[in-house]
Scaffold this active site. Structure first.
Site, PDB file in Angstrom:
ATOM      1  CD  GLU B  62     -16.913 -13.812  -5.640  1.00  0.00           C
ATOM      2  OE1 GLU B  62     -18.099 -13.635  -5.332  1.00  0.00           O
ATOM      3  OE2 GLU B  62     -16.004 -13.916  -4.790  1.00  0.00           O
ATOM      4  CG  ASP B  84     -10.481   8.116  -3.675  1.00  0.00           C
ATOM      5  OD1 ASP B  84      -9.638   7.513  -2.989  1.00  0.00           O
ATOM      6  OD2 ASP B  84     -10.380   9.313  -4.020  1.00  0.00           O
ATOM      7  CD  GLU B 115     -34.013  -9.695  -2.995  1.00  0.00           C
ATOM      8  OE1 GLU B 115     -34.951  -9.542  -3.782  1.00  0.00           O
ATOM      9  OE2 GLU B 115     -33.798  -8.932  -2.013  1.00  0.00           O
TER      10      GLU B 115
END
Lengths: 229, 229
Positions: B62, B84, B115
């Protein structure tokens, strides 16, 4: 439209390294597995995380279910995610470590555990999955914590002698410590409150009992300290 | 028969807190999200873990995809699993932190990131998900590391002056440090090797350059140390 990751997904578990101290050895609470894989092998207490519970909740629930332990000191340790750590499928495990005071030691077992038992750190049986690796990393964390924080107080009774505290450090660090140096160092931190009571234990001279001062500890923690033996 | 946990299951992500140092401010590399949820918001670089890759591999993949960063210092931080934290569904995120040397700073962005940009720690924009909490915990970890390990060298060029090192400590700890105390303390650890070169920078007197001694560091680490300012 939901932009999210599709299946297949890893399953999520929690595993708990539970440390205790019996006055002599550092001990670890293990369970014997009642179901495959690794049926009848010893393992860390733990299990699958439910989709509706947090990770901490899952760890505490599994501890109760598999060992009967409640309200213990519990911190997240590390997350283990090698591909083949579980023979069933991809399972990622969030490991925790717990510190248990002697009064709270217990060996209740239920659900997935056939048996729960304390083992001395020097005599751990072969463990299921990658649990030996998890235990090894938990022990390193505990050693580090003892050096920078007086977390060992979580493993002692509320009132303890300097000899008991020294035995704990020796058991965790796996090394003998000079008694005079240890006492000097411990008292220099000003973290112990001497009590009026003494411990009478066998034929020895009664020993001074202490308790831990959490307020002074918080103050000391802010500037950082090194408990070097 | 497979005894394993059935669906529904949480999705798994990795998120990376990337720290850099520009000589003045501690900086954090953020990406602007190209897709919902939190489209156009700033966030930590990260994404879903693939079932066939380890957690470390996912974090490194990533980082490359979203920021172009390769071969950086990367360590697992903590795993975040409140119910949550992601509006889509239950997502558990394994957070990492990375330390990047100035020569490796980059702002390439691709895939899910519109970006990528460095922000000073004192001017972080509102972040998506619980990323502000993750950043906060990463900063605490970095501060702790600087106190017990000279991990700050990962944020400096290979050759640096004592002034640069002091600025780094000041930027991370968010406090001014007395110059004479700092130099005395740093040199007392015997971790710096003076170089024959000097840094000529503007109208100032040329400053002695140093490099870090990893061998002495390993020795010092074994007995534990406290870099108290």
């Amino acid at each position: 439209m939901k932009h999210t990751y599709q299946y297949p997904r890893a399953a999520l578990t929690v595993d708990c390294v539970v440390f205790g101290f019996d006055g002599g050895d550092l001990q670890v609470l293990l369970i014997r597995r009642a179901i495959p894989p690794f049926k009848d092998h010893w393992a860390l207490p733990g299990g699958f995380v439910r989709v509706e519970e947090t990770l901490d909740e899952a760890a505490r629930r599994e501890l109760v279910e598999e060992t009967g332990l409640k309200d213990v000191f519990l911190e997240q340790l590390y997350t283990f995610g090698t591909i083949d750590r579980d023979p069933r499928e991809r399972v990622v495990s969030i490991a925790y470590y717990a510190l248990v005071k002697p009064a709270d030691h217990t060996t209740a077992a239920s659900t997935d555990a056939a048996e729960a038992r304390w083992y001395p750190i020097t005599g751990i049986p072969p463990l299921a999955f990658d649990h030996a690796t998890i235990l090894d990393i938990a022990l390193k964390r505990l050693r580090g914590k003892l050096t920078y924080q007086p977390v060992g107080f979580e493993l002692l009774p509320a009132k303890f002698t300097l000899t008991q505290l020294q035995r704990l450090y020796e058991a965790v660090l796996g090394t003998e410590i000079d008694k005079r140096n240890f006492r000097k160092k411990v008292l220099s931190f000003d973290l112990l409150i001497p009590l009026k009571e003494q411990l009478r234990d066998g034929p020895h001279r009664p020993a001074q009992l202490f308790r831990f001062d959490p307020v002074k500890y918080e103050r000391l923690k802010k500037k950082g300290f090194l408990f070097e033996i």
